[in-house]
Design a protein around this motif. Structure first.
Motif, PDB file in Angstrom:
ATOM      1  N   VAL A  42     -23.978  -2.721  43.486  1.00 53.89           N
ATOM      2  CA  VAL A  42     -24.788  -2.289  42.344  1.00 53.89           C
ATOM      3  C   VAL A  42     -25.395  -3.545  41.731  1.00 53.89           C
ATOM      4  O   VAL A  42     -24.672  -4.481  41.364  1.00 53.89           O
ATOM      5  CB  VAL A  42     -23.944  -1.539  41.299  1.00 53.89           C
ATOM      6  N   ASP A  45     -23.961  -5.982  38.742  1.00 55.57           N
ATOM      7  CA  ASP A  45     -22.563  -5.671  38.425  1.00 55.57           C
ATOM      8  C   ASP A  45     -21.642  -6.497  39.317  1.00 55.57           C
ATOM      9  O   ASP A  45     -21.496  -6.198  40.506  1.00 55.57           O
ATOM     10  CB  ASP A  45     -22.285  -4.177  38.638  1.00 55.57           C
ATOM     11  N   LYS A  48     -19.155  -4.733  41.448  1.00 52.71           N
ATOM     12  CA  LYS A  48     -19.677  -3.867  42.511  1.00 52.71           C
ATOM     13  C   LYS A  48     -20.510  -4.727  43.464  1.00 52.71           C
ATOM     14  O   LYS A  48     -21.728  -4.641  43.510  1.00 52.71           O
ATOM     15  CB  LYS A  48     -20.547  -2.751  41.920  1.00 52.71           C
ATOM     16  N   GLU A  80     -28.111  -3.297  48.409  1.00 50.54           N
ATOM     17  CA  GLU A  80     -27.991  -4.323  47.370  1.00 50.54           C
ATOM     18  C   GLU A  80     -27.281  -5.551  47.941  1.00 50.54           C
ATOM     19  O   GLU A  80     -26.375  -5.430  48.760  1.00 50.54           O
ATOM     20  CB  GLU A  80     -27.206  -3.796  46.175  1.00 50.54           C
TER      21      GLU A  80
END
Length: 371
Positions: A42, A45, A48, A80
């Motif tokens: 993500v 983050d 993540k 990502e």
């Protein structure tokens, strides 16, 4: 005159279309290889994490001239990536390559790809791989089918997490009795300490539990292990050698090239640790000097024996003339003092004070020596 114009234009167009057709045919004739990435990441983050861009960039940069590359992930779509240095040569090259970036924004869904379409698969690392690849059933089936078809299965860094539950046709685990490399517990402790409470498992422990014969070298030093058509690499810096092994297994030659600066740096460290001579002067354009400094710094922090401490200090001294960060120099001073090299420790502490006159660490070291 108009008819002549159209005639010339038509000939030029036919020639262009012919060349385009030849290029398409040449591309189609290349073996097809599937790159696999995590969908866990993500953006923004840190808890993540995503795919390791460096590994993707090196793999794409070195494989694409001879292979058709596709990228797949558990969810498909955009992949990502974690933080990375955009100025590294391979990253810069891939960032300006439309096809390479298109793969990252529109990856295939793993449940939609078929083993028979590919000659090899390369599972890329990044900490995200630890969270979604091991348990992803479509990926397990894909890898199981590729193993049954005796295709090349490769994985690097945290990528071997994808292999943990893959089974052979007889129901045995793919990793059982196989020599395997992957990100080590030592590397996790040194470079990913903040992730340890979050991980569902440690890769080294998990592949060992799966019956693999785990192999490792020093932290962040390249290691590639091949067991039949299974090829694994320990960390990001293992990617170039892993690519060479994939090409060799596919009976393709590797083109001569100048090693990447970070590749050259870790090679120098390996030579040094093996007792081989290393250059007295390092070309900063060809060797990643900050990487040498950082490696020595972290190796020193985790050194348990004087021999390890000595190795770390010697690597740090190799670049101390050009890498003059005060924190680095202060760590080197402390290392020299621990080894009994007081005069060098004092020299380094004084160099730190020239940059930071209020450095308490440097002042305390000098007071300790005088006492």
């Amino acid at each position: 005159m108009i008819s002549t114009f159209f005639k010339k234009t038509g000939i030029a167009l036919l020639a262009a279309l012919s060349l385009f057709g030849v290029a398409q045919a040449e591309e189609a004739a290349k073996p097809k290889v599937l790159l696999v990435a995590s969908s866990y990441g993500v953006a923004g983050d840190p808890k993540k994490p995503g795919m390791e861009f460096d590994e993707y960039a090196m793999a794409y940069h070195l494989l694409s001239p001879q292979l058709q590359l596709e990228l797949a992930s558990p969810k498909g779509g955009k992949v990502e990536v974690g933080e990375y240095n955009k100025t590294k040569s391979y990253n810069a090259a891939v960032l300006t390559h439309p096809d390479a970036m298109a793969l990252l924004t529109n990856s295939k869904k793993l449940s939609d790809v078929k083993a028979q379409d590919y000659q090899a698969v390369l599972v890329l690392g990044g900490k995200g791989a630890m969270f979604d690849l091991a348990e992803h059933l479509p990926l397990q089936r894909l890898l199981s089918e590729m193993a049954a078809q005796q295709k090349v299965i490769a994985a690097v860094c945290h990528g071997p997490a994808a292999l943990l539950h893959v089974k052979n046709a007889d129901g045995s685990l793919l990793l059982q009795g196989k020599k395997v490399a992957g990100f080590s517990n030592q590397e996790e402790t040194m470079f990913a300490k903040e992730m340890l409470p979050l991980y569902p498992f440690l890769l080294q422990d998990a592949v060992t539990k799966a019956g693999a014969l785990y192999q490792q070298t020093g932290p962040m030093l390249p290691l590639v292990v091949q067991d039949g058509t299974l090829i694994t690499g320990q960390n990001p810096y293992s990617t170039p050698a892993l690519v060479d092994a994939i090409l060799a297994q596919l009976q393709l030659s590797t083109a001569p090239r100048q090693p990447y600066p970070d590749e050259q740096a870790v090679s120098i460290i390996q030579q040094f640790l093996a007792g081989q001579p290393i250059p007295a002067q390092l070309d900063e354009k060809l060797v990643d000097i900050p990487l040498l400094a950082i490696w020595g710094y972290y190796y020193l922090q985790f050194a348990k024996a004087d021999s390890d401490r000595q190795h770390a200090v010697q690597v740090m001294e190799l670049v101390s003339g050009s890498f003059t960060d005060p924190q680095f120099l202060m760590a080197l001073a402390q290392g020299q003092l621990q080894l009994g090299n007081t005069s060098r420790a004092v020299e380094l502490a004084k160099a730190v004070l020239k940059q930071q006159p209020d450095s308490k660490a440097a002042q305390e070291l000098l007071s300790k020596v005088k006492a």
